[in-house]
Scaffold this active site. Structure first.
Site, PDB file in Angstrom:
ATOM      1  N   SER A 194       0.836  -1.192   0.000  1.00 15.36           N
ATOM      2  CA  SER A 194       0.000   0.000   0.000  1.00 15.36           C
ATOM      3  C   SER A 194       0.881   1.255   0.000  1.00 15.36           C
ATOM      4  O   SER A 194       1.673   1.438  -0.921  1.00 15.36           O
ATOM      5  CB  SER A 194      -0.949  -0.042   1.198  1.00 15.36           C
ATOM      6  OG  SER A 194      -1.964   0.917   1.078  1.00 15.36           O
ATOM      7  N   GLU A 317      -9.490  -4.717  -4.540  1.00 15.04           N
ATOM      8  CA  GLU A 317      -8.853  -3.748  -3.655  1.00 15.04           C
ATOM      9  C   GLU A 317      -9.853  -2.789  -3.006  1.00 15.04           C
ATOM     10  O   GLU A 317      -9.795  -2.508  -1.805  1.00 15.04           O
ATOM     11  CB  GLU A 317      -7.821  -2.917  -4.433  1.00 15.04           C
ATOM     12  CG  GLU A 317      -6.656  -3.688  -5.002  1.00 15.04           C
ATOM     13  CD  GLU A 317      -5.511  -3.868  -4.020  1.00 15.04           C
ATOM     14  OE1 GLU A 317      -5.689  -3.524  -2.841  1.00 15.04           O
ATOM     15  OE2 GLU A 317      -4.446  -4.347  -4.451  1.00 15.04           O
ATOM     16  N   HIS A 414      -8.119  -5.110  -0.365  1.00 19.40           N
ATOM     17  CA  HIS A 414      -6.845  -4.490  -0.002  1.00 19.40           C
ATOM     18  C   HIS A 414      -6.340  -5.076   1.313  1.00 19.40           C
ATOM     19  O   HIS A 414      -7.113  -5.289   2.238  1.00 19.40           O
ATOM     20  CB  HIS A 414      -7.051  -2.982   0.128  1.00 19.40           C
ATOM     21  CG  HIS A 414      -5.793  -2.188   0.216  1.00 19.40           C
ATOM     22  ND1 HIS A 414      -4.825  -2.230  -0.754  1.00 19.40           N
ATOM     23  CD2 HIS A 414      -5.336  -1.310   1.167  1.00 19.40           C
ATOM     24  CE1 HIS A 414      -3.835  -1.416  -0.422  1.00 19.40           C
ATOM     25  NE2 HIS A 414      -4.115  -0.856   0.744  1.00 19.40           N
TER      26      HIS A 414
END
Length: 512
Positions: A194, A317, A414
């Protein structure tokens, strides 16, 4: 009878450290790689560590960067990702190190940067426990870096991109000291997830990081997520207005850490779309690196570090940001259109592509898919294309294992790949409201972990290279498959929105 943990001492450039030796590995916590950033020093370049006398204890996790507490995204418990939150203390520019117990030297090194939207997270996250990597012969270094306003707000007179500068300083420290832990400074892989992956992209492009790592891993990041100078000014002025100060170095330097992190909360949802560029992070966070060129452009020009790259994203995500809080379920067709308008200058074209790819999807599902690609998917694919086209070894993946959490709806969201990479399926991640739901396949974790170990160790994860003419990608799920160009339609839908320039800010060099 298994041997019990024991003290172990290592010597680094600043002095002696006492860590803990377990049967298979050793661990040292909170080793300083730079001086404590206090007062105006929070806005300056990382400074050298002062040597200490005697043996410094490195047996327990220490302070972390100032940040607001986080633990849940709506109904989803992800406390294992953000623990321990803010552990107050000035000396937080530190690394944690796991190493094989009996390594004689020359081991590969994995330097891992945590995520958290540039405003949260730490090296002490339970998800980032490096013991499994150490058991498989890899030295793991997790890094704390400055966050939020102290780390990334662009302020005249302050050192730019301080969080990125911290990462470079940590890499340089590793280069000078990792032999004390059995690591080889010539075999360093820089990785991140990330925000950590976006910092990895910036480090690939940064001349200051030259020679400090030879491989890189970007998990759910982007090569086109940097902010422009204009966008950075919008954030700085909004932060100053929130705090009731002048937007100057003196104004920010006089504030407490608590005041700075409270202001970050007030900046949530700030509109950073401009006439020149879109908001690369789609209101998820207003803070991040500010660069002259996007890393994807630097790499396309055959500049930056000549590293091997493993890069990929998860197939759902956006679900993390829209499902647990009920936003996806409540999304109307008009809100979907507004989201597409914010993401792309040609929203009608964008929506037509995704509706064709997902003909039965609800407005909320389409909104989630577009958000995930706008922030992570499109920028990762663009980075893979640029890196491979520049003649550098590239390996691509898409993580598609669908978590059964949230009544089977969470999917390959995610951060869901992270416990698989570290082979660390924590009990706190499981359950009806846990990231992994009620089914966490240990065999899949072992296989994903082995692929990362292999890349760090021998330079290949075990599948064919990604090349511009084929775009070969490993699809990771309960069953694995290698597919050429699996995201052709999505790539074409986004190619015209990934701008090559962002503004005028220099990487992590002083401003004139």
């Amino acid at each position: 009878m298994a041997s019990q943990p024991a003290d172990v001492v290592r010597e680094v450039e600043s002095g002696l450290l006492r860590g803990t030796a377990y049967p298979t590995h050793t661990v040292f916590y909170s080793i300083p790689y730079a001086a404590a950033p206090v007062g105006i020093g929070r806005f300056q370049a990382p400074a050298p560590v002062r040597p200490w006398l005697g043996v410094r204890a490195a047996t327990e996790p220490g302070p972390t960067a100032p940040q607001l507490p986080r633990g849940r995204f709506g109904s989803l418990d992800i406390s294992a990702y953000f623990d321990p939150g803010w552990r107050v203390g000035p000396d937080y520019l530190t690394v944690d190190i796991w190493s094989p117990r009996d390594v004689a030297g020359g081991a590969p090194v994995l330097v891992f940067l945590h995520g958290g939207a540039f405003v949260a997270g730490s090296s002490h996250s339970p998800m980032l426990d490096g013991s499994r990597f150490a058991q498989h012969g890899v030295v793991v270094v997790t890094v704390n870096y400055r966050l939020g306003i102290a780390g990334f707000l662009d302020i005249p007179g302050a050192f730019p991109n301080r969080g990125l500068a911290d990462v470079v300083a940590a890499l340089a420290w590793v280069n000078r000291n990792i032999t004390a832990f059995g690591g080889d400074p010539a075999r360093v892989t820089l990785a991140g997830q990330s925000a950590g992956a976006m910092l990895t992209a910036a480090a690939i492009a940064a001349p200051e990081a030259a020679g400090l790592f030879v491989r890189a891993v970007m998990q759910s990041g982007s090569g086109s997520a940097a902010f422009s100078r204009e966008q950075a000014t919008i954030v700085r002025d909004a932060a100053a207005a929130t705090l009731g100060i002048a937007p100057t170095l003196d104004g920010f330097a006089d504030l407490t850490d608590q005041q700075l992190i409270d202001a970050v909360q007030e900046l949530a949802g700030l509109d950073l779309g401009t006439a020149a560029v879109r908001d690369p992070l789609q209101r998820i966070t207003p803070l991040g690196v500010v660069l002259d060129d996007q890393p994807v452009t630097t790499v396309a020009h055959a500049a930056g570090q000549p590293v091997d790259l493993l890069i990929g994203h998860n197939t759902d995500e956006g679900n993390l940001y829209l499902l647990p809080n009920g936003v996806a379920a409540a999304t109307t067709p008009r809100q979907l259109t507004e989201a597409a308008e914010y993401a792309d200058p040609d929203p009608d074209r964008l929506l037509s592509v995704y509706r064709r790819l997902h003909p039965t999807a609800t407005p909320g599902r389409l909104r989630s898919i577009i958000l995930g690609d706008a922030v992570f998917g499109a920028g990762s694919r663009a980075m893979a294309d640029s890196h491979a086209a520049a003649g550098k070894r590239t390996y691509a993946y898409a993580f598609g294992w669908r978590s059964p959490a949230l009544a089977g709806q969470l999917g390959a969201t995610h951060i869901v790949e992270l416990p698989f990479v570290f082979d660390n399926l924590l009990p706190t991640l499981q359950g009806a409201d846990g990231l992994l739901g009620t089914a966490a396949p240990a065999l899949l974790a072992a296989r994903v972990h082995r692929a990362w170990v292999d890349f760090v160790t021998i330079g290949t994860p075990g599948w064919p290279e990604y090349r511009p003419d084929r775009r070969t990608t490993q699809l990771i799920d309960d069953e694995w498959s290698v597919v050429d160009d699996p995201f052709a339609a999505e790539r074409d839908a986004w190619s015209h929105t990934h701008y090559t320039r962002t503004g005028n800010t220099l990487g992590c060099s002083p401003k004139p």
